[in-house]
Write a protein that holds these residues in place. Structure first.
Motif, mmCIF file in Angstrom:
data_model
loop_
_atom_site.group_PDB
_atom_site.id
_atom_site.type_symbol
_atom_site.label_atom_id
_atom_site.label_comp_id
_atom_site.label_asym_id
_atom_site.label_seq_id
_atom_site.Cartn_x
_atom_site.Cartn_y
_atom_site.Cartn_z
ATOM 1 N N LEU A 3 -2.351 -1.000 -9.820
ATOM 2 C CA LEU A 3 -0.899 -0.831 -9.790
ATOM 3 C C LEU A 3 -0.233 -1.983 -9.056
ATOM 4 N N THR A 4 0.914 -2.402 -9.564
ATOM 5 C CA THR A 4 1.738 -3.383 -8.862
ATOM 6 C C THR A 4 3.198 -2.996 -9.002
ATOM 7 N N VAL A 5 4.024 -3.451 -8.069
ATOM 8 C CA VAL A 5 5.469 -3.242 -8.128
ATOM 9 C C VAL A 5 6.141 -4.590 -7.913
ATOM 10 N N ASP A 6 7.032 -4.958 -8.810
ATOM 11 C CA ASP A 6 7.839 -6.166 -8.666
ATOM 12 C C ASP A 6 9.133 -5.761 -7.969
ATOM 13 N N ARG A 7 9.208 -6.028 -6.677
ATOM 14 C CA ARG A 7 10.374 -5.595 -5.892
ATOM 15 C C ARG A 7 11.652 -6.314 -6.295
ATOM 16 N N GLU A 37 -3.673 1.100 -4.750
ATOM 17 C CA GLU A 37 -3.563 0.204 -5.902
ATOM 18 C C GLU A 37 -4.551 0.549 -7.006
ATOM 19 N N GLN A 38 -5.709 1.078 -6.623
ATOM 20 C CA GLN A 38 -6.765 1.355 -7.591
ATOM 21 C C GLN A 38 -6.604 2.757 -8.155
ATOM 22 N N LEU A 39 -6.528 2.828 -9.456
ATOM 23 C CA LEU A 39 -6.308 4.089 -10.142
ATOM 24 C C LEU A 39 -7.588 4.898 -10.261
ATOM 25 N N ASP A 40 -7.531 6.141 -9.837
ATOM 26 C CA ASP A 40 -8.633 7.083 -10.025
ATOM 27 C C ASP A 40 -8.584 7.543 -11.474
ATOM 28 N N ALA A 58 9.520 -2.339 -13.457
ATOM 29 C CA ALA A 58 9.079 -3.013 -12.242
ATOM 30 C C ALA A 58 7.680 -2.583 -11.817
ATOM 31 N N VAL A 59 7.240 -1.428 -12.302
ATOM 32 C CA VAL A 59 5.913 -0.903 -11.963
ATOM 33 C C VAL A 59 4.985 -1.196 -13.135
ATOM 34 N N THR A 60 3.839 -1.799 -12.837
ATOM 35 C CA THR A 60 2.886 -2.110 -13.898
ATOM 36 C C THR A 60 1.503 -1.610 -13.522
ATOM 37 N N LEU A 61 0.711 -1.404 -14.552
ATOM 38 C CA LEU A 61 -0.667 -0.967 -14.418
ATOM 39 C C LEU A 61 -1.481 -1.951 -15.239
ATOM 40 N N LYS A 62 -2.387 -2.668 -14.571
ATOM 41 C CA LYS A 62 -3.155 -3.708 -15.238
ATOM 42 C C LYS A 62 -4.637 -3.428 -15.158
#
Length: 66
Positions: A3-7, A37-40, A58-62
């Motif tokens: 997970l990331t968030v672009d503020r 950050e790490q998705l279960d 703004a929220v991404t999952l890579k």
């Protein structure tokens, strides 16, 4: 998955931390803070809903890890 968030894009709507509170919290100004950050693998659908619900994207999952 990570997970990331672009503020810079975020407007602080709060959908991410409302929909996936195990992964997001908010700071004093209402902007998201990533708790994990790490998705279960068991939490994939609720995190995906939180990501897809962000109006600014703004929220991404890579793919991948740290």
């Amino acid at each position: 998955m990570k997970l990331t968030v672009d503020r810079d894009k975020c407007s602080g709507h709060g959908r991410c931390y409302s929909l996936a509170p195990d992964y997001f919290d908010c700071d004093d100004e209402g902007y998201p803070v990533i708790l994990n950050e790490q998705l279960d693998s068991n939490d994939g659908s609720k995190v995906t809903i939180a990501v897809d619900s962000c109006p600014e994207r703004a929220v991404t999952l890579k793919e991948g890890s740290a």
